[in-house]
Design an enzyme around this catalytic site. Structure first.
Site, PDB file in Angstrom:
ATOM      1  N   LYS A 173     -25.981  69.729  56.845  1.00  0.00           N
ATOM      2  CA  LYS A 173     -25.375  69.986  58.163  1.00  0.00           C
ATOM      3  C   LYS A 173     -23.866  70.083  58.024  1.00  0.00           C
ATOM      4  O   LYS A 173     -23.212  69.135  57.602  1.00  0.00           O
ATOM      5  CB  LYS A 173     -25.744  68.854  59.141  1.00  0.00           C
ATOM      6  CG  LYS A 173     -24.987  68.918  60.483  1.00  0.00           C
ATOM      7  CD  LYS A 173     -25.399  67.793  61.432  1.00  0.00           C
ATOM      8  CE  LYS A 173     -24.534  67.764  62.679  1.00  0.00           C
ATOM      9  NZ  LYS A 173     -24.868  66.644  63.599  1.00  0.00           N
ATOM     10  N   ASP A 199     -17.633  67.866  65.874  1.00  0.00           N
ATOM     11  CA  ASP A 199     -18.649  67.760  66.925  1.00  0.00           C
ATOM     12  C   ASP A 199     -18.054  67.097  68.161  1.00  0.00           C
ATOM     13  O   ASP A 199     -17.997  65.873  68.252  1.00  0.00           O
ATOM     14  CB  ASP A 199     -19.852  66.958  66.412  1.00  0.00           C
ATOM     15  CG  ASP A 199     -20.971  66.890  67.444  1.00  0.00           C
ATOM     16  OD1 ASP A 199     -20.896  67.624  68.454  1.00  0.00           O
ATOM     17  OD2 ASP A 199     -21.927  66.115  67.220  1.00  0.00           O
ATOM     18  N   LYS A 216     -18.773  64.540  74.309  1.00  0.00           N
ATOM     19  CA  LYS A 216     -18.715  63.128  73.920  1.00  0.00           C
ATOM     20  C   LYS A 216     -17.517  62.483  74.607  1.00  0.00           C
ATOM     21  O   LYS A 216     -16.562  63.177  74.973  1.00  0.00           O
ATOM     22  CB  LYS A 216     -18.525  63.019  72.401  1.00  0.00           C
ATOM     23  CG  LYS A 216     -19.733  63.403  71.575  1.00  0.00           C
ATOM     24  CD  LYS A 216     -19.449  63.200  70.086  1.00  0.00           C
ATOM     25  CE  LYS A 216     -20.581  63.700  69.212  1.00  0.00           C
ATOM     26  NZ  LYS A 216     -21.812  62.900  69.311  1.00  0.00           N
ATOM     27  N   ASP A 243     -18.774  65.099  60.701  1.00  0.00           N
ATOM     28  CA  ASP A 243     -20.102  65.643  60.993  1.00  0.00           C
ATOM     29  C   ASP A 243     -20.527  66.751  60.020  1.00  0.00           C
ATOM     30  O   ASP A 243     -21.578  67.362  60.195  1.00  0.00           O
ATOM     31  CB  ASP A 243     -20.146  66.122  62.448  1.00  0.00           C
ATOM     32  CG  ASP A 243     -21.510  65.957  63.086  1.00  0.00           C
ATOM     33  OD1 ASP A 243     -22.301  65.143  62.567  1.00  0.00           O
ATOM     34  OD2 ASP A 243     -21.790  66.651  64.073  1.00  0.00           O
ATOM     35  N   ASP A 301     -25.043  68.363  72.627  1.00  0.00           N
ATOM     36  CA  ASP A 301     -24.599  67.440  71.580  1.00  0.00           C
ATOM     37  C   ASP A 301     -25.673  67.238  70.506  1.00  0.00           C
ATOM     38  O   ASP A 301     -25.395  66.686  69.447  1.00  0.00           O
ATOM     39  CB  ASP A 301     -24.195  66.104  72.209  1.00  0.00           C
ATOM     40  CG  ASP A 301     -23.358  65.247  71.282  1.00  0.00           C
ATOM     41  OD1 ASP A 301     -22.898  65.779  70.245  1.00  0.00           O
ATOM     42  OD2 ASP A 301     -23.156  64.059  71.590  1.00  0.00           O
ATOM     43  N   GLU A 333     -26.713  69.294  68.422  1.00  0.00           N
ATOM     44  CA  GLU A 333     -26.446  70.618  67.849  1.00  0.00           C
ATOM     45  C   GLU A 333     -26.844  70.721  66.378  1.00  0.00           C
ATOM     46  O   GLU A 333     -27.150  71.806  65.890  1.00  0.00           O
ATOM     47  CB  GLU A 333     -24.948  70.961  67.991  1.00  0.00           C
ATOM     48  CG  GLU A 333     -24.007  70.398  66.903  1.00  0.00           C
ATOM     49  CD  GLU A 333     -23.973  68.885  66.844  1.00  0.00           C
ATOM     50  OE1 GLU A 333     -24.354  68.240  67.831  1.00  0.00           O
ATOM     51  OE2 GLU A 333     -23.574  68.331  65.794  1.00  0.00           O
ATOM     52  N   ARG A 389     -29.485  69.754  64.754  1.00  0.00           N
ATOM     53  CA  ARG A 389     -30.853  70.237  64.551  1.00  0.00           C
ATOM     54  C   ARG A 389     -30.964  71.733  64.845  1.00  0.00           C
ATOM     55  O   ARG A 389     -31.788  72.423  64.239  1.00  0.00           O
ATOM     56  CB  ARG A 389     -31.809  69.399  65.407  1.00  0.00           C
ATOM     57  CG  ARG A 389     -31.536  69.492  66.882  1.00  0.00           C
ATOM     58  CD  ARG A 389     -32.211  68.375  67.672  1.00  0.00           C
ATOM     59  NE  ARG A 389     -31.518  67.089  67.526  1.00  0.00           N
ATOM     60  CZ  ARG A 389     -31.895  65.973  68.130  1.00  0.00           C
ATOM     61  NH1 ARG A 389     -32.957  65.954  68.910  1.00  0.00           N
ATOM     62  NH2 ARG A 389     -31.213  64.848  67.957  1.00  0.00           N
TER      63      ARG A 389
HETATM   64  N1  BES Z   1     -23.135  64.179  65.110  1.00  0.00           N
HETATM   65  C1  BES Z   1     -23.929  63.443  66.022  1.00  0.00           C
HETATM   66  C2  BES Z   1     -24.591  62.221  65.399  1.00  0.00           C
HETATM   67  C3  BES Z   1     -23.652  61.149  64.958  1.00  0.00           C
HETATM   68  C4  BES Z   1     -23.320  60.112  65.816  1.00  0.00           C
HETATM   69  C5  BES Z   1     -23.144  61.141  63.677  1.00  0.00           C
HETATM   70  C6  BES Z   1     -22.447  59.123  65.377  1.00  0.00           C
HETATM   71  C7  BES Z   1     -22.281  60.144  63.250  1.00  0.00           C
HETATM   72  C8  BES Z   1     -21.940  59.142  64.098  1.00  0.00           C
HETATM   73  C9  BES Z   1     -25.041  64.344  66.610  1.00  0.00           C
HETATM   74  O1  BES Z   1     -24.744  65.692  66.681  1.00  0.00           O
HETATM   75  C10 BES Z   1     -25.281  63.856  67.984  1.00  0.00           C
HETATM   76  O2  BES Z   1     -24.389  63.899  68.783  1.00  0.00           O
HETATM   77  N2  BES Z   1     -26.496  63.393  68.225  1.00  0.00           N
HETATM   78  C11 BES Z   1     -26.864  62.879  69.499  1.00  0.00           C
HETATM   79  C12 BES Z   1     -28.227  63.417  69.826  1.00  0.00           C
HETATM   80  C13 BES Z   1     -28.675  63.129  71.236  1.00  0.00           C
HETATM   81  C14 BES Z   1     -27.870  63.942  72.215  1.00  0.00           C
HETATM   82  C15 BES Z   1     -30.144  63.480  71.350  1.00  0.00           C
HETATM   83  C16 BES Z   1     -26.901  61.362  69.393  1.00  0.00           C
HETATM   84  O3  BES Z   1     -27.369  60.853  68.385  1.00  0.00           O
HETATM   85  O4  BES Z   1     -26.451  60.697  70.322  1.00  0.00           O
HETATM   86 ZN    ZN Z   2     -23.361  66.405  65.258  1.00  0.00          ZN
HETATM   87 ZN    ZN Z   3     -23.686  66.229  68.449  1.00  0.00          ZN
END
Ligand code: BES
Ligand code: ZN
Ligand code: ZN
Length: 488
Positions: free
Chosen positions: A255, A260, A267, A278, A337, A339, A341
């Protein structure tokens, strides 16, 4: 990165080796310490001076505890450093790597280190890795940089090949750290692609980079959708290491979200602070290729990095939008968010078409995995238990913390969408599992696949073990060990 120290084997014995400090080991034993056999021999040459000093300083030989004393008659080194290795029964390669990582930070004012630590069962390579990794600092933007001064690691009684492999693996890990630590406004998708190309030119792997036009031509709707809100165009980075004739082939996917923000599902400020990280999965995959190119295992390795920013703007995708991925499946984007996947979907579908024996993806995918496993370990999900076992085994020998998580089918229905083939989010509970179930849909039938969620482990909040605060380069060591195993 600042210059990393180089490990070399020397022919002198520990007492006659001239160096700034001689590094020896000791175990924790009944509330006190017990010198390792090699340390005991040096202590004898110093008429018991080491043991007396350690006793008077209350040294307990806890893992990574370091005491330094001046040299004396009987040895050529200017100083002696003793590193605690914890309990003798538990002191394996992993403990040693972690202990000397901490020692490298304590000894960073010295240029040459004589290393005379336990050597059995591949421990020398682990020690070399730990010392190099512990010396890493990201100094690019410090006007008064204070890099580690460690330059030469002089290994007493070691062999060159194990040191050579250790420095390749540690340098690759530090390369991944550099990529991860670089700010998002300088490490954009095109710059990431150029860094991959540069690494390929040096290490010996091919690189092909697709720009927006090719992504449109090939129908990479997930990657294009996520990049729609950004001023900076996306890239799809393809890498290939191919030995002249090998029937084996694996594919890696990383990824590469260079920043992000969450997109329109923005966020908050605190959660955005670290989001330059990210692309930690991409960093791991590119760095693994650089190690593979140098180690030359007998196996073809393909690697794919979808790379983009995730930004909010008038052109950004909106909750409720539908994207069509490479291969034709569609996703309803309910949370912009989620994104990672969406871009991995395209890349996994593409990787599946290249006929690999197995696919491993690496991604900072979910906050949920950090709730489950904390910030220092990686969650592993797989559609194939044998592959999962291989990777957990590789992580053990590499000294990384990887835990096999379940892919329960019962949660799959959370991804059902009214308008598209799937939606990109389910409920909050089991979020890391649901994300992995989503990814699984894009992997070709009958291809063993594993997913490493490194959201926590990709970044160290403070120095620990062989990690310095910031990007850790996690997964490089596990992937390299796994590829080497597969090549055997
Ligand atoms: N990049 C984030 C995941 C992340 C969070 C990585 C904290 C490192 C530290 C990912 O893109 C994300 O925002 N995931 C969301 C998914 C949710 C909206 C289903 C998450 O985990 O909150
Ligand atoms: Zn992310
Ligand atoms: Zn995200």
């Amino acid at each position: 990165m600042s210059n990393l120290p180089q490990p070399v084997a020397v022919s002198e014995d520990a007492t006659s080796l001239a160096c700034d400090a001689l590094l020896l080991g000791a175990y924790a034993e009944s509330g006190s310490f017990a010198l390792d056999e090699r340390a005991a021999a040096v202590d004898a040459a110093m008429s018991g001076g080491i043991a007396r000093f350690l006793t008077s300083s209350g040294f307990k030989a806890g893992q990574g505890e370091v005491v330094v004393l001046p040299g004396s008659d009987g040895i050529a080194a200017d100083a002696v450093a003793i590193v605690g290795l914890g309990d003798r029964d538990k002191a394996d390669s992993t403990t040693l790597r972690r202990a000397v990582g901490a020692a490298a930070r304590r000894l960073s004012e010295r240029a040459s280190l004589g290393v005379c630590l336990p050597t059995s069962d591949g421990k020398t390579g682990a020690v070399a890795e730990g010392l190099i990794l512990g010396s890493y600092r990201f100094t690019t933007y410090k006007t008064e940089a204070k890099p580690s001064k460690l330059e030469r690691l002089l290994f007493v009684g070691a062999s060159d090949p194990e040191l050579e492999r250790a420095s390749i693996v540690a340098e690759a890990t530090c390369f991944a750290r550099d990529l991860t630590n670089e700010p998002a406004s300088t490490l954009t998708p095109d710059v990431l692609a150029e860094r991959a190309r540069g690494a390929g030119d040096v290490a010996g792997f091919e690189t092909t980079v697709w720009t927006e036009k090719e992504l449109r031509d090939h129908g990479f709707g997930g990657l294009l959708g996520v990049s729609a809100g950004s001023e900076i165009p996306p890239r799809f980075i393809q890498m290939r290491y191919a030995p002249s004739k090998s029937s084996r082939k694996v594919a890696l996917v990383g990824k590469g979200v260079t920043f992000d923000s969450g997109g329109l599902s923005l966020k908050d400020a605190a959660n955005m602070e670290t989001m330059k990280t990210d692309m930690g999965g991409a960093a791991a995959v590119i760095a693994t290729m650089s190690a593979v190119g140098r180690l030359k295992p007998d196996i073809e390795v393909l690697a794919f990095v979808p790379s983009t920013e995730n930004m909010p703007s008038g052109t950004a995708i909106k909750p409720g939008d539908v994207l069509k991925h490479y291969g034709g499946k569609t996703s309803e984007v309910l949370n912009t968010d989620a994104e990672g996947r969406l871009i991995l979907a395209d890349a996994l579908a593409f990787a599946s078409e290249q006929g690999p024996d197995a696919i491993v993806d690496v991604a900072t995918l979910t906050g949920s995995i950090m709730i489950a496993l904390g910030k220092k370990s990686t969650g592993l999900f797989a559609n194939d238990d044998a592959l999962a076992d291989e990777l957990v085994g590789a992580s053990r020998s590499a000294g990384e913390r990887v835990w096999h998580m379940p892919l329960y089918d019962m949660y799959r229905k959370e991804l059902e969408s009214e308008v598209a083939d799937m939606k990109n989010v389910g409920s909050r509970w089991g979020g890391a599992i649901i994300a992995a179930l989503y990814l699984r849909e894009f992997v070709g039938d009958d291809i063993p696949w594993a997913h490493l969620d490194i959201a926590g482990a990709a970044r160290a909040e403070s120095d620990y073990d062989e990690n310095s605060k910031g990007g850790t380069g996690v997964a490089v060591r596990t992937l390299v060990s796994w590829i080497e195993q597969r090549a055997r």
